[in-house]
Design an enzyme around this catalytic site. Structure first.
Site, PDB file in Angstrom:
ATOM      1  N   ARG A   1       6.269  -2.823  -1.035  1.00 12.87           N
ATOM      2  CA  ARG A   1       4.851  -2.511  -0.972  1.00 12.87           C
ATOM      3  C   ARG A   1       4.426  -2.555   0.503  1.00 12.87           C
ATOM      4  O   ARG A   1       5.213  -2.856   1.381  1.00 12.87           O
ATOM      5  CB  ARG A   1       4.022  -3.487  -1.822  1.00 12.87           C
ATOM      6  CG  ARG A   1       4.494  -4.912  -1.930  1.00 12.87           C
ATOM      7  CD  ARG A   1       4.448  -5.807  -0.746  1.00 12.87           C
ATOM      8  NE  ARG A   1       3.166  -5.722  -0.072  1.00 12.87           N
ATOM      9  CZ  ARG A   1       3.060  -5.958   1.206  1.00 12.87           C
ATOM     10  NH1 ARG A   1       4.091  -6.255   1.938  1.00 12.87           N
ATOM     11  NH2 ARG A   1       1.904  -5.882   1.795  1.00 12.87           N
ATOM     12  N   GLY A   2       3.125  -2.184   0.731  1.00 13.50           N
ATOM     13  CA  GLY A   2       2.667  -2.000   2.111  1.00 13.50           C
ATOM     14  C   GLY A   2       2.715  -0.497   2.392  1.00 13.50           C
ATOM     15  O   GLY A   2       3.743   0.168   2.146  1.00 13.50           O
ATOM     16  N   ALA A   3       1.601   0.048   2.900  1.00 12.58           N
ATOM     17  CA  ALA A   3       1.457   1.503   3.024  1.00 12.58           C
ATOM     18  C   ALA A   3       2.613   2.175   3.767  1.00 12.58           C
ATOM     19  O   ALA A   3       3.263   3.069   3.212  1.00 12.58           O
ATOM     20  CB  ALA A   3       0.115   1.826   3.672  1.00 12.58           C
TER      21      ALA A   3
ATOM     22  N   ARG B   1       1.339   5.269  -6.530  1.00 15.92           N
ATOM     23  CA  ARG B   1       0.161   4.473  -6.148  1.00 15.92           C
ATOM     24  C   ARG B   1      -0.812   5.394  -5.403  1.00 15.92           C
ATOM     25  O   ARG B   1      -0.413   6.105  -4.475  1.00 15.92           O
ATOM     26  CB  ARG B   1       0.564   3.272  -5.282  1.00 15.92           C
ATOM     27  CG  ARG B   1       1.540   2.331  -5.997  1.00 15.92           C
ATOM     28  CD  ARG B   1       1.788   1.067  -5.190  1.00 15.92           C
ATOM     29  NE  ARG B   1       0.594   0.215  -5.166  1.00 15.92           N
ATOM     30  CZ  ARG B   1       0.452  -0.819  -4.322  1.00 15.92           C
ATOM     31  NH1 ARG B   1       1.412  -1.100  -3.434  1.00 15.92           N
ATOM     32  NH2 ARG B   1      -0.659  -1.576  -4.353  1.00 15.92           N
TER      33      ARG B   1
ATOM     34  N   GLN C   1       0.354 -11.822  -1.503  1.00 17.48           N
ATOM     35  CA  GLN C   1       1.177 -11.292  -0.404  1.00 17.48           C
ATOM     36  C   GLN C   1       1.058 -12.169   0.847  1.00 17.48           C
ATOM     37  O   GLN C   1       1.976 -12.251   1.650  1.00 17.48           O
ATOM     38  CB  GLN C   1       0.741  -9.861  -0.050  1.00 17.48           C
ATOM     39  CG  GLN C   1       1.090  -8.805  -1.089  1.00 17.48           C
ATOM     40  CD  GLN C   1      -0.017  -8.601  -2.099  1.00 17.48           C
ATOM     41  OE1 GLN C   1      -0.754  -9.541  -2.442  1.00 17.48           O
ATOM     42  NE2 GLN C   1      -0.147  -7.386  -2.612  1.00 17.48           N
TER      43      GLN C   1
ATOM     44  N   ASP D   1      -4.690   1.064   4.270  1.00 20.79           N
ATOM     45  CA  ASP D   1      -3.924   1.939   3.383  1.00 20.79           C
ATOM     46  C   ASP D   1      -4.383   3.379   3.517  1.00 20.79           C
ATOM     47  O   ASP D   1      -3.635   4.299   3.218  1.00 20.79           O
ATOM     48  CB  ASP D   1      -4.058   1.441   1.938  1.00 20.79           C
ATOM     49  CG  ASP D   1      -3.263   0.167   1.766  1.00 20.79           C
ATOM     50  OD1 ASP D   1      -2.094   0.244   1.364  1.00 20.79           O
ATOM     51  OD2 ASP D   1      -3.794  -0.910   2.102  1.00 20.79           O
TER      52      ASP D   1
ATOM     53  N   ASN E   1      -8.280  -1.068   2.379  1.00 20.36           N
ATOM     54  CA  ASN E   1      -7.211  -2.056   2.567  1.00 20.36           C
ATOM     55  C   ASN E   1      -7.244  -3.015   1.387  1.00 20.36           C
ATOM     56  O   ASN E   1      -8.098  -2.902   0.503  1.00 20.36           O
ATOM     57  CB  ASN E   1      -7.400  -2.814   3.892  1.00 20.36           C
ATOM     58  CG  ASN E   1      -6.156  -3.606   4.280  1.00 20.36           C
ATOM     59  OD1 ASN E   1      -5.034  -3.101   4.236  1.00 20.36           O
ATOM     60  ND2 ASN E   1      -6.342  -4.881   4.574  1.00 20.36           N
ATOM     61  N   LYS E   2      -6.343  -3.987   1.380  1.00 25.84           N
ATOM     62  CA  LYS E   2      -6.205  -4.922   0.275  1.00 25.84           C
ATOM     63  C   LYS E   2      -7.544  -5.516  -0.143  1.00 25.84           C
ATOM     64  O   LYS E   2      -8.357  -5.892   0.705  1.00 25.84           O
ATOM     65  CB  LYS E   2      -5.241  -6.053   0.664  1.00 25.84           C
ATOM     66  CG  LYS E   2      -5.008  -7.096  -0.382  1.00 25.84           C
ATOM     67  CD  LYS E   2      -4.649  -6.515  -1.725  1.00 25.84           C
ATOM     68  CE  LYS E   2      -3.415  -5.613  -1.598  1.00 25.84           C
ATOM     69  NZ  LYS E   2      -3.185  -4.928  -2.898  1.00 25.84           N
TER      70      LYS E   2
END
Ligand code: MRU
Length: 335
Positions: A67-69, A101, A194, A235, A245-246
């Site tokens: 995960r992570g853009a 996603r 995370q 993201d 973002n998150k």
């Protein structure tokens, strides 16, 4: 955590100082598959997953084993190259991977880059370029960090999230190496943690002083004068600078603005989406509510949008960009 039939996993034994955060450890392409470090098992276990098709790579992205853009963009590029090498239907592979996603625009950016030349070399070049972009933007962003700074960060934006080095956490690393960082506050980042699972693990590996906090503690630490700046990733960044973002980043931005603390977004140009005029055009992923509560009714938006006016600067590999972002932001580059 039962893997999809066909996915092979391998448990790795690595002591703290032998922890390996190099790009190929996080994700790589081998002749018979894409190999990733399963981020769901960190920090307790370091397990490699071997993914034998575009469909298995897509499932690993959907399930957040990676995960992570930027990292999911790289994994998708490798999945597409694997599909080409296996003679799979490339249109089907593209759709399978791009639909995993919806928020991180890096996924579509990387796959569009691969459409031109679906070769392993191209995919590896995209990976190497993302890591190099991290180093460049970390150097620019470190220039914004004042001496003896107590930096607050949210989610994981390190080597794990970018396929090597890190975006916002890369900036923390570069600022630490310049002797500018006194302490890092790490939001645990519910619901999938995370921060406490991945960012703390990376900072421990790098020997950078940190303390994990409950997400809800950030505003009171700001009020107590214990936070000097906030560094986050992204993201998707709209043309006007609104940034997805998150989940929890928007709340941080509101608190930071209220306390006069600068919030900086650090992200490669592969995260810019000129086609999105503002945050209203950014699709927000809603994940399974059971990630929040498997017992009670729940909602689980995975990202939120921070309006441009709450962002002091956006840092890319091209430099430090200040508002108005419609004029200052560069365009996404090609790998
Ligand atoms: O749901 P995740 O873990 O993929 O969310 C990741 C983030 O929001 C990161 O901050 C963002 O992708 C930037 S990673 C360099």
């Amino acid at each position: 955590m039962k893997e999809r039939k066909g996915v092979r996993s391998r448990l790795l034994r690595a002591s703290r100082n032998k922890r390996d955060l190099t790009p190929s450890r996080i994700v790589r392409l081998e002749p018979d598959g894409v190999v990733i470090l399963d981020q769901r098992r960190l920090p307790d276990e370091e397990v490699e997953l071997r993914l034998g098709s575009a469909a298995e790579v897509a499932e690993a992205i959907r399930a957040m084993a990676i995960r992570g853009a930027p990292a999911i963009g790289v994994a998708a590029a490798y999945g597409y190259a694997l599909a080409a090498a296996r003679g799979e239907d490339l249109d089907a592979a593209y759709e399978e991977l791009v639909s995993t996603r919806p928020t991180a625009v890096n996924l579509r950016w990387a796959l569009d880059e691969m459409r031109v030349d679906p070769s392993p070399e191209r995919a590896r070049a995209i990976h190497e370029a993302e890591v190099e972009r991290c180093r460049q933007m970390a150097a620019y962003a470190a220039g914004l960090v004042e001496p003896s700074s107590r930096v607050l960060t949210h989610c994981n934006t390190g080597a794990l999230a970018t396929g090597g080095y890190g975006s916002a956490l890369g900036a923390v690393r570069a600022a630490w190496e310049r002797g500018l960082v006194e302490q890092v506050w790490v939001d645990e980042t519910r619901p999938l943690l995370q921060g406490v699972r991945l960012t703390a693990w990376e900072l421990e590996t790098l020997g950078i002083p940190y303390a994990v906090i409950a997400d809800a503690a950030a505003a009171s630490l700001m009020a107590a004068g214990e936070v000097d700046c906030v560094l986050t990733g992204a993201d998707r960044i709209a043309a006007n600078g609104d940034t997805a973002n998150k989940i929890g980043t928007y709340g941080l931005a509101v608190a930071a603005h209220h306390h006069g603390i600068p919030l900086y977004v650090v992200a490669p140009t592969s995260t810019l989406d000129p086609a999105a005029a503002s945050g209203a055009d950014i699709p927000i992923e809603e994940r399974d509510p059971s990630e929040v509560s498997s017992r009670f009714a729940a909602r689980n938006p995975a990202f939120d949008v921070t309006p441009a006016e709450l962002i002091a600067a956006i840092v890319t590999e091209e430099g430090v960009h200040r508002p108005p972002y419609a004029a200052s932001l560069p365009r996404p580059v090609h790998a």
